[in-house]
Design a protein around this motif. Sequence first.
Motif, mmCIF file in Angstrom:
data_model
loop_
_atom_site.group_PDB
_atom_site.id
_atom_site.type_symbol
_atom_site.label_atom_id
_atom_site.label_comp_id
_atom_site.label_asym_id
_atom_site.label_seq_id
_atom_site.Cartn_x
_atom_site.Cartn_y
_atom_site.Cartn_z
ATOM 1 N N GLY A 168 0.803 -1.218 0.000
ATOM 2 C CA GLY A 168 0.000 0.000 0.000
ATOM 3 C C GLY A 168 0.836 1.269 0.000
ATOM 4 O O GLY A 168 0.466 2.260 -0.646
ATOM 5 N N ALA A 169 1.968 1.245 0.712
ATOM 6 C CA ALA A 169 2.819 2.440 0.770
ATOM 7 C C ALA A 169 3.379 2.784 -0.606
ATOM 8 O O ALA A 169 3.512 3.958 -0.963
ATOM 9 C CB ALA A 169 3.955 2.224 1.764
ATOM 10 N N VAL A 170 3.709 1.754 -1.396
ATOM 11 C CA VAL A 170 4.235 1.984 -2.749
ATOM 12 C C VAL A 170 3.143 2.530 -3.648
ATOM 13 O O VAL A 170 3.368 3.478 -4.425
ATOM 14 C CB VAL A 170 4.833 0.683 -3.322
ATOM 15 C CG1 VAL A 170 5.180 0.847 -4.798
ATOM 16 C CG2 VAL A 170 6.072 0.280 -2.531
ATOM 17 N N ILE A 171 1.950 1.963 -3.560
ATOM 18 C CA ILE A 171 0.827 2.445 -4.369
ATOM 19 C C ILE A 171 0.547 3.915 -4.055
ATOM 20 O O ILE A 171 0.313 4.733 -4.963
ATOM 21 C CB ILE A 171 -0.422 1.587 -4.128
ATOM 22 C CG1 ILE A 171 -0.184 0.153 -4.613
ATOM 23 C CG2 ILE A 171 -1.641 2.192 -4.821
ATOM 24 C CD1 ILE A 171 -1.292 -0.812 -4.260
ATOM 25 N N THR A 172 0.588 4.254 -2.779
ATOM 26 C CA THR A 172 0.353 5.648 -2.381
ATOM 27 C C THR A 172 1.399 6.577 -2.985
ATOM 28 O O THR A 172 1.078 7.670 -3.477
ATOM 29 C CB THR A 172 0.359 5.771 -0.847
ATOM 30 O OG1 THR A 172 -0.709 4.974 -0.309
ATOM 31 C CG2 THR A 172 0.174 7.212 -0.403
#
Length: 275
Positions: A168-172
Motif C-alpha cells: 500500500g505504501a508503494v501504491i500511495t
Amino acid sequence: MMLETLTRGADAIRAVGEVMVADASPDVVVLYQDIQRSLRVPFVNFIFRALANRPDYLRDAWQTMAPGVRTQAFEALTDELRERALAAVASWPGEEEMVWPAGEDGETLRRFTETIRYVLPQLVTVITALHTDRIAPRPETLRSGARSETPLEGSLGLPMRAAQGAPGAVITLYEDIKDHHGHPGVASYYRALGFWPEALQRAWGIVRPHVNTPGFVDARKALLQVADVGVAQRFVVPQPAIAPESQIRDLLGFFRYRLAIDLLLDVSLLTVRTR
C-alpha cells in the motif's frame, strides 16, 4: 492550446498502453534491440514501448532517424542537455541529501540512476524529432562522425514494480508521483524504485517540493528550447514525410512537453543531492 495538447496526450498514453518486451512480436523485439544498442543502454524506454502499439510507424521513423542518432552531432546535443539540467537543479533550494541503501542495493540503485540520467537527454532529443517530424539527419550531421555503440560502462537496467500487488505504501507513492507531476502514468524510473520502498520515498521526498515550481517550469522551458534548436540544426523532415496518426502525435506531445523532460529534471536533482 498547451493545456488541450497535454490533455489529449495524457488520454492517448492511457489508451495505447505499453508493449513490454515479453509481449512484443519478434519484429518489435529486433527493433527494441536496435534502439537499445543505438542508445547504449540495456533496456527499452517507456516512449518506445508506447509507440510499439503502432509498429509500422515506429519501424519506419526509427530506421530513418537511427543514422543520425548514431552520430557525434547527436551526442553533443544530448551532452549539452544533460549538463544544462544539472546546472539548473544545482541552484534549487534545499539541503536534504539522497542516501541510497547500504551495500549492494545502494550500488545497484546508483548505477541505475546514472544510466537513466544518461539516456534521458537522448529520449528528449528523439521525442522532439518525432513530434516535429524532423527525423531525417542532415548531411552535416552524418559527416560529424559515428559515436560509440558500446554499452555505457556500468549501465544497468532493473525490473519495474507494477502497482497491482504492490504494498500500500508503494501504491500511495505512485499515485502521489503521478498526481503531483500531472502525468497519466508513473515513469519507469520510479516503478523500478518501487522494489525499494524506502529509497523511493526518500527520492520522491527530495523531488516533490520542486515539481511545477517557477524554478522547475523555467528549467523545463529552457531545456525544451535547447532540444528544439538542437534538433532543427541536426534533422529535417524527410521527403516523403513519415508522420504519425493524430493519437500518436498527441502521445508524443505529452512525452515531449512533460514526461521525459520532467524526469530528466527529477533525476538530475537526485544526482546533485546524492552522497
